[in-house]
Design a protein around this motif. Structure first.
Motif, PDB file in Angstrom:
ATOM      1  N   PHE A  89     -21.928  39.926  45.906  1.00  0.00           N
ATOM      2  CA  PHE A  89     -20.656  40.457  46.709  1.00  0.00           C
ATOM      3  C   PHE A  89     -21.069  41.536  47.461  1.00  0.00           C
ATOM      4  CE2 PHE A  89     -18.478  37.569  43.493  1.00  0.00           C
ATOM      5  CZ  PHE A  89     -18.570  36.444  44.182  1.00  0.00           C
ATOM      6  N   GLY A  90     -20.804  41.837  48.823  1.00  0.00           N
ATOM      7  CA  GLY A  90     -21.003  43.005  49.471  1.00  0.00           C
ATOM      8  C   GLY A  90     -20.148  44.053  48.808  1.00  0.00           C
ATOM      9  N   TRP A  91     -20.385  44.980  48.056  1.00  0.00           N
ATOM     10  CA  TRP A  91     -19.273  45.634  47.043  1.00  0.00           C
ATOM     11  C   TRP A  91     -18.248  46.370  47.664  1.00  0.00           C
ATOM     12  CZ3 TRP A  91     -17.316  49.767  44.321  1.00  0.00           C
ATOM     13  CH2 TRP A  91     -16.532  49.528  43.416  1.00  0.00           C
ATOM     14  N   ASN A  92     -17.025  46.037  47.634  1.00  0.00           N
ATOM     15  CA  ASN A  92     -15.772  46.818  48.088  1.00  0.00           C
ATOM     16  C   ASN A  92     -14.670  46.263  47.371  1.00  0.00           C
ATOM     17  OD1 ASN A  92     -13.810  48.333  49.540  1.00  0.00           O
ATOM     18  ND2 ASN A  92     -14.173  47.033  51.339  1.00  0.00           N
ATOM     19  N   TRP A  99      -8.019  55.584  43.036  1.00  0.00           N
ATOM     20  CA  TRP A  99      -8.435  56.236  41.831  1.00  0.00           C
ATOM     21  C   TRP A  99      -9.430  54.889  41.016  1.00  0.00           C
ATOM     22  CZ3 TRP A  99      -7.977  55.016  36.509  1.00  0.00           C
ATOM     23  CH2 TRP A  99      -8.513  55.868  35.647  1.00  0.00           C
ATOM     24  N   VAL A 100      -8.926  53.911  40.994  1.00  0.00           N
ATOM     25  CA  VAL A 100      -9.351  52.749  40.597  1.00  0.00           C
ATOM     26  C   VAL A 100     -10.553  52.432  41.085  1.00  0.00           C
ATOM     27  CG1 VAL A 100      -9.273  50.036  39.854  1.00  0.00           C
ATOM     28  CG2 VAL A 100      -7.249  51.783  39.314  1.00  0.00           C
ATOM     29  N   ASP A 101     -10.627  52.397  42.413  1.00  0.00           N
ATOM     30  CA  ASP A 101     -11.895  52.056  43.105  1.00  0.00           C
ATOM     31  C   ASP A 101     -12.832  52.798  42.731  1.00  0.00           C
ATOM     32  OD1 ASP A 101     -10.436  49.981  44.306  1.00  0.00           O
ATOM     33  OD2 ASP A 101     -10.363  50.693  46.475  1.00  0.00           O
ATOM     34  N   THR A 102     -12.585  54.256  42.759  1.00  0.00           N
ATOM     35  CA  THR A 102     -13.526  55.311  42.419  1.00  0.00           C
ATOM     36  C   THR A 102     -14.260  55.213  41.262  1.00  0.00           C
ATOM     37  OG1 THR A 102     -12.498  56.899  43.739  1.00  0.00           O
ATOM     38  CG2 THR A 102     -13.969  57.722  42.159  1.00  0.00           C
ATOM     39  N   TRP A 103     -13.530  54.794  40.331  1.00  0.00           N
ATOM     40  CA  TRP A 103     -14.045  54.665  38.965  1.00  0.00           C
ATOM     41  C   TRP A 103     -14.762  53.276  38.625  1.00  0.00           C
ATOM     42  CZ3 TRP A 103     -15.581  58.800  36.802  1.00  0.00           C
ATOM     43  CH2 TRP A 103     -14.683  59.962  37.086  1.00  0.00           C
ATOM     44  N   LEU A 104     -14.209  52.194  39.633  1.00  0.00           N
ATOM     45  CA  LEU A 104     -15.140  50.991  39.329  1.00  0.00           C
ATOM     46  C   LEU A 104     -16.540  51.097  39.891  1.00  0.00           C
ATOM     47  CD1 LEU A 104     -12.311  48.363  40.271  1.00  0.00           C
ATOM     48  CD2 LEU A 104     -13.568  48.736  38.146  1.00  0.00           C
ATOM     49  N   GLY A 105     -16.790  52.145  41.014  1.00  0.00           N
ATOM     50  CA  GLY A 105     -17.832  52.504  41.411  1.00  0.00           C
ATOM     51  C   GLY A 105     -18.576  53.330  40.661  1.00  0.00           C
ATOM     52  N   ASP A 148     -16.940  45.057  39.151  1.00  0.00           N
ATOM     53  CA  ASP A 148     -16.112  43.726  39.087  1.00  0.00           C
ATOM     54  C   ASP A 148     -16.122  42.948  37.772  1.00  0.00           C
ATOM     55  OD1 ASP A 148     -15.725  44.040  41.841  1.00  0.00           O
ATOM     56  OD2 ASP A 148     -17.448  43.077  42.356  1.00  0.00           O
ATOM     57  N   VAL A 149     -17.099  42.994  37.065  1.00  0.00           N
ATOM     58  CA  VAL A 149     -17.054  42.298  35.727  1.00  0.00           C
ATOM     59  C   VAL A 149     -16.164  42.825  35.010  1.00  0.00           C
ATOM     60  CG1 VAL A 149     -18.428  41.861  33.533  1.00  0.00           C
ATOM     61  CG2 VAL A 149     -19.598  41.761  35.961  1.00  0.00           C
ATOM     62  N   TYR A 150     -16.012  44.279  34.818  1.00  0.00           N
ATOM     63  CA  TYR A 150     -14.871  44.929  34.185  1.00  0.00           C
ATOM     64  C   TYR A 150     -13.532  44.613  34.634  1.00  0.00           C
ATOM     65  CZ  TYR A 150     -12.646  48.775  31.860  1.00  0.00           C
ATOM     66  OH  TYR A 150     -11.528  49.643  30.970  1.00  0.00           O
ATOM     67  N   PHE A 151     -13.611  44.807  35.582  1.00  0.00           N
ATOM     68  CA  PHE A 151     -12.004  44.724  36.243  1.00  0.00           C
ATOM     69  C   PHE A 151     -11.595  43.018  35.946  1.00  0.00           C
ATOM     70  CE2 PHE A 151      -8.474  44.081  39.393  1.00  0.00           C
ATOM     71  CZ  PHE A 151      -7.885  45.661  39.143  1.00  0.00           C
ATOM     72  N   ALA A 152     -12.462  42.072  35.982  1.00  0.00           N
ATOM     73  CA  ALA A 152     -12.117  40.799  36.088  1.00  0.00           C
ATOM     74  C   ALA A 152     -11.709  40.452  34.465  1.00  0.00           C
ATOM     75  CB  ALA A 152     -12.975  39.986  36.523  1.00  0.00           C
ATOM     76  N   CYS A 153     -12.379  41.168  33.570  1.00  0.00           N
ATOM     77  CA  CYS A 153     -12.186  40.634  32.269  1.00  0.00           C
ATOM     78  C   CYS A 153     -11.124  41.593  31.652  1.00  0.00           C
ATOM     79  CB  CYS A 153     -13.240  41.292  31.302  1.00  0.00           C
ATOM     80  SG  CYS A 153     -14.814  39.945  31.763  1.00  0.00           S
ATOM     81  N   TRP A 175     -11.887  34.874  41.426  1.00  0.00           N
ATOM     82  CA  TRP A 175     -12.599  36.168  42.017  1.00  0.00           C
ATOM     83  C   TRP A 175     -13.667  35.513  43.126  1.00  0.00           C
ATOM     84  CZ3 TRP A 175     -11.775  40.342  44.375  1.00  0.00           C
ATOM     85  CH2 TRP A 175     -12.832  41.152  44.739  1.00  0.00           C
ATOM     86  N   GLU A 176     -14.440  34.784  42.186  1.00  0.00           N
ATOM     87  CA  GLU A 176     -15.381  34.001  43.085  1.00  0.00           C
ATOM     88  C   GLU A 176     -15.068  33.198  44.230  1.00  0.00           C
ATOM     89  OE1 GLU A 176     -18.234  31.965  40.340  1.00  0.00           O
ATOM     90  OE2 GLU A 176     -19.591  33.724  40.498  1.00  0.00           O
TER      91      GLU A 176
END
Length: 219
Positions: free
Chosen positions: A32-35, A42-48, A89-94, A111-112
Protein backbone atom coordinates in the motif's frame (compact mmCIF):
# COMPACT_ATOMS: atom_id res chain seq x y z
CA UNK A 1 28.31 -18.00 -32.92
CA UNK A 2 29.60 -15.30 -30.57
CA UNK A 3 27.71 -12.57 -32.47
CA UNK A 4 24.52 -14.61 -32.35
CA UNK A 5 24.85 -15.20 -28.61
CA UNK A 6 25.50 -11.49 -27.99
CA UNK A 7 22.43 -10.51 -29.99
CA UNK A 8 20.29 -13.01 -28.08
CA UNK A 9 21.57 -11.70 -24.77
CA UNK A 10 20.85 -8.11 -25.77
CA UNK A 11 17.36 -9.10 -26.91
CA UNK A 12 16.69 -10.88 -23.62
CA UNK A 13 17.79 -7.83 -21.61
CA UNK A 14 15.62 -5.51 -23.70
CA UNK A 15 12.63 -7.84 -23.35
CA UNK A 16 13.05 -8.00 -19.58
CA UNK A 17 13.11 -4.22 -19.38
CA UNK A 18 10.10 -3.94 -21.66
CA UNK A 19 7.90 -6.22 -19.55
CA UNK A 20 8.93 -4.52 -16.33
CA UNK A 21 11.04 -7.17 -14.60
CA UNK A 22 12.31 -5.23 -11.62
CA UNK A 23 14.96 -5.55 -8.98
CA UNK A 24 13.93 -6.93 -5.58
CA UNK A 25 11.69 -4.58 -3.62
CA UNK A 26 13.42 -2.14 -1.34
CA UNK A 27 12.50 -1.74 2.33
CA UNK A 28 10.17 1.13 1.41
CA UNK A 29 8.45 -0.65 -1.50
CA UNK A 30 5.30 -1.59 0.39
CA UNK A 31 2.08 -3.00 -1.04
CA UNK A 32 0.00 0.00 0.00
CA UNK A 33 1.37 3.43 -0.89
CA UNK A 34 2.32 4.31 2.64
CA UNK A 35 0.30 6.99 4.41
CA UNK A 36 -1.12 5.85 7.78
CA UNK A 37 -3.44 8.83 8.49
CA UNK A 38 -4.08 7.69 12.04
CA UNK A 39 -5.54 11.04 13.04
CA UNK A 40 -2.55 11.78 15.30
CA UNK A 41 0.63 13.39 13.91
CA UNK A 42 2.79 11.85 16.65
CA UNK A 43 1.51 8.35 15.88
CA UNK A 44 2.08 8.82 12.15
CA UNK A 45 5.65 10.00 12.81
CA UNK A 46 6.62 7.01 14.93
CA UNK A 47 4.88 4.50 12.68
CA UNK A 48 7.15 5.87 9.95
CA UNK A 49 10.15 5.34 12.22
CA UNK A 50 8.97 1.75 12.79
CA UNK A 51 9.13 1.21 9.04
CA UNK A 52 12.84 1.91 9.18
CA UNK A 53 13.43 -0.08 12.35
CA UNK A 54 11.33 -3.10 11.36
CA UNK A 55 12.98 -3.28 7.93
CA UNK A 56 16.48 -3.21 9.42
CA UNK A 57 15.95 -5.14 12.69
CA UNK A 58 13.39 -7.69 11.67
CA UNK A 59 13.76 -10.25 14.49
CA UNK A 60 13.27 -7.92 17.49
CA UNK A 61 10.41 -6.21 15.64
CA UNK A 62 8.62 -9.53 15.06
CA UNK A 63 9.36 -10.71 18.60
CA UNK A 64 7.79 -7.55 20.04
CA UNK A 65 4.49 -8.16 18.28
CA UNK A 66 4.42 -11.86 19.12
CA UNK A 67 5.46 -11.60 22.76
CA UNK A 68 3.76 -8.42 23.89
CA UNK A 69 0.82 -7.94 21.50
CA UNK A 70 -0.41 -11.49 20.97
CA UNK A 71 0.22 -11.57 17.22
CA UNK A 72 0.79 -14.97 15.57
CA UNK A 73 4.38 -15.17 14.36
CA UNK A 74 3.41 -16.78 11.04
CA UNK A 75 0.96 -13.96 10.33
CA UNK A 76 3.51 -11.21 11.10
CA UNK A 77 6.11 -12.88 8.88
CA UNK A 78 3.55 -13.36 6.10
CA UNK A 79 2.52 -9.70 6.23
CA UNK A 80 6.12 -8.49 6.06
CA UNK A 81 7.31 -10.95 3.41
CA UNK A 82 4.53 -12.23 1.17
CA UNK A 83 2.09 -9.32 1.44
CA UNK A 84 4.83 -6.67 1.73
CA UNK A 85 3.11 -4.68 4.45
CA UNK A 86 4.93 -1.74 5.98
CA UNK A 87 6.19 -2.64 9.48
CA UNK A 88 4.32 0.38 10.87
CA UNK A 89 1.03 -0.96 9.50
CA UNK A 90 1.72 -4.42 10.94
CA UNK A 91 2.43 -2.90 14.33
CA UNK A 92 -0.66 -0.69 14.31
CA UNK A 93 -2.96 -3.50 13.16
CA UNK A 94 -1.80 -5.90 15.86
CA UNK A 95 -1.72 -3.35 18.68
CA UNK A 96 -5.15 -2.04 17.67
CA UNK A 97 -6.42 -5.62 17.74
CA UNK A 98 -5.02 -6.16 21.24
CA UNK A 99 -6.73 -2.99 22.52
CA UNK A 100 -10.16 -4.05 21.22
CA UNK A 101 -9.68 -7.68 22.24
CA UNK A 102 -9.81 -9.15 18.72
CA UNK A 103 -7.31 -11.32 16.83
CA UNK A 104 -4.74 -9.46 14.78
CA UNK A 105 -5.96 -11.25 11.66
CA UNK A 106 -9.40 -9.65 12.13
CA UNK A 107 -7.95 -6.12 11.88
CA UNK A 108 -5.62 -7.19 9.06
CA UNK A 109 -8.58 -8.27 6.93
CA UNK A 110 -10.35 -4.96 7.56
CA UNK A 111 -7.25 -2.93 6.71
CA UNK A 112 -6.66 -4.79 3.47
CA UNK A 113 -10.22 -3.94 2.45
CA UNK A 114 -10.41 -0.36 3.75
CA UNK A 115 -6.81 0.90 3.85
CA UNK A 116 -7.68 3.71 1.45
CA UNK A 117 -9.60 5.40 4.27
CA UNK A 118 -6.61 5.56 6.63
CA UNK A 119 -6.04 4.10 10.09
CA UNK A 120 -7.99 6.86 11.82
CA UNK A 121 -11.23 5.95 10.06
CA UNK A 122 -10.65 2.21 10.44
CA UNK A 123 -10.01 2.70 14.16
CA UNK A 124 -13.27 4.67 14.47
CA UNK A 125 -15.17 1.79 12.86
CA UNK A 126 -13.66 -0.49 15.51
CA UNK A 127 -14.78 1.80 18.33
CA UNK A 128 -11.54 3.70 18.92
CA UNK A 129 -11.70 7.37 17.99
CA UNK A 130 -8.46 9.39 17.84
CA UNK A 131 -8.23 11.28 21.15
CA UNK A 132 -10.34 8.73 23.06
CA UNK A 133 -9.03 6.91 26.18
CA UNK A 134 -8.70 3.73 24.10
CA UNK A 135 -6.66 5.52 21.45
CA UNK A 136 -4.51 7.03 24.20
CA UNK A 137 -3.87 3.54 25.55
CA UNK A 138 -2.80 2.38 22.08
CA UNK A 139 -0.56 5.41 21.68
CA UNK A 140 0.97 4.97 25.14
CA UNK A 141 1.96 1.41 24.17
CA UNK A 142 4.49 2.74 21.65
CA UNK A 143 6.80 3.83 24.46
CA UNK A 144 7.45 0.46 26.16
CA UNK A 145 7.95 -1.06 22.70
CA UNK A 146 10.69 1.47 22.01
CA UNK A 147 12.15 0.94 25.46
CA UNK A 148 12.41 -2.80 24.85
CA UNK A 149 14.13 -2.11 21.54
CA UNK A 150 16.50 0.31 23.29
CA UNK A 151 15.48 2.93 20.74
CA UNK A 152 14.96 6.64 21.32
CA UNK A 153 11.41 7.98 21.21
CA UNK A 154 10.23 11.53 21.86
CA UNK A 155 7.23 12.04 24.13
CA UNK A 156 4.59 14.53 23.04
CA UNK A 157 2.47 16.66 25.39
CA UNK A 158 -0.34 14.09 25.36
CA UNK A 159 1.93 11.46 26.95
CA UNK A 160 3.92 13.59 29.40
CA UNK A 161 1.56 12.74 32.27
CA UNK A 162 2.10 9.02 31.62
CA UNK A 163 5.87 9.34 31.37
CA UNK A 164 6.94 12.22 33.64
CA UNK A 165 10.42 13.52 33.04
CA UNK A 166 10.58 12.19 29.50
CA UNK A 167 9.04 15.12 27.64
CA UNK A 168 10.74 17.46 25.20
CA UNK A 169 14.18 18.53 26.34
CA UNK A 170 14.51 15.60 28.76
CA UNK A 171 16.60 12.48 28.37
CA UNK A 172 14.33 10.55 26.01
CA UNK A 173 16.14 7.21 26.25
CA UNK A 174 15.21 4.56 28.79
CA UNK A 175 17.79 4.40 31.58
CA UNK A 176 21.19 3.25 30.26
CA UNK A 177 19.68 2.20 26.91
CA UNK A 178 21.53 1.95 23.65
CA UNK A 179 20.52 0.77 20.15
CA UNK A 180 19.08 -2.73 20.12
CA UNK A 181 21.24 -5.57 18.88
CA UNK A 182 20.19 -8.24 16.43
CA UNK A 183 18.86 -10.48 19.20
CA UNK A 184 16.16 -8.01 20.20
CA UNK A 185 17.90 -7.00 23.44
CA UNK A 186 19.53 -3.66 24.06
CA UNK A 187 23.30 -3.56 24.31
CA UNK A 188 22.87 -2.20 27.83
CA UNK A 189 20.98 -5.35 28.80
CA UNK A 190 23.73 -7.52 27.33
CA UNK A 191 26.37 -5.58 29.25
CA UNK A 192 24.41 -6.05 32.45
CA UNK A 193 24.16 -9.78 31.89
CA UNK A 194 27.83 -10.02 31.10
CA UNK A 195 28.73 -8.19 34.31
CA UNK A 196 26.54 -10.50 36.34
CA UNK A 197 28.31 -13.54 34.92
CA UNK A 198 31.64 -11.96 35.63
CA UNK A 199 30.93 -11.82 39.39
CA UNK A 200 30.04 -15.45 39.84
CA UNK A 201 30.32 -17.28 36.50
CA UNK A 202 32.97 -17.96 33.90
CA UNK A 203 34.78 -14.70 34.45
CA UNK A 204 34.97 -15.49 38.13
CA UNK A 205 36.67 -18.80 37.33
CA UNK A 206 39.14 -16.98 35.17
CA UNK A 207 39.99 -14.61 38.04
CA UNK A 208 40.64 -17.54 40.35
CA UNK A 209 43.06 -18.93 37.81
CA UNK A 210 44.92 -15.62 37.70
CA UNK A 211 45.14 -15.64 41.47
CA UNK A 212 46.92 -18.99 41.41
CA UNK A 213 49.42 -17.71 38.85
CA UNK A 214 50.24 -14.75 41.08
CA UNK A 215 50.91 -17.03 44.05
CA UNK A 216 53.27 -19.14 41.98
CA UNK A 217 55.10 -16.07 40.83
CA UNK A 218 55.58 -14.93 44.41
CA UNK A 219 57.23 -18.19 45.57
Amino acid sequence: MMVSFTRKLALAVALAAGIGIAAPASAQDFTFGWNPRSGDVWVDTWLGDMNRYGSRYRDPFVDELVRYHGAPRDLVVELLDSRRWAPGDVYFACTLASVIGRPCRYVVDIWERDHGRGWGEVAKDLGIKPGSPEFHRLKRGFVPSYDRWGRTIEIDADLERDFPGRGRGADRRPHDASPANGNGRSNAQDRGRGQGRGNSGDQGNGNRGKGKDKKRGGR
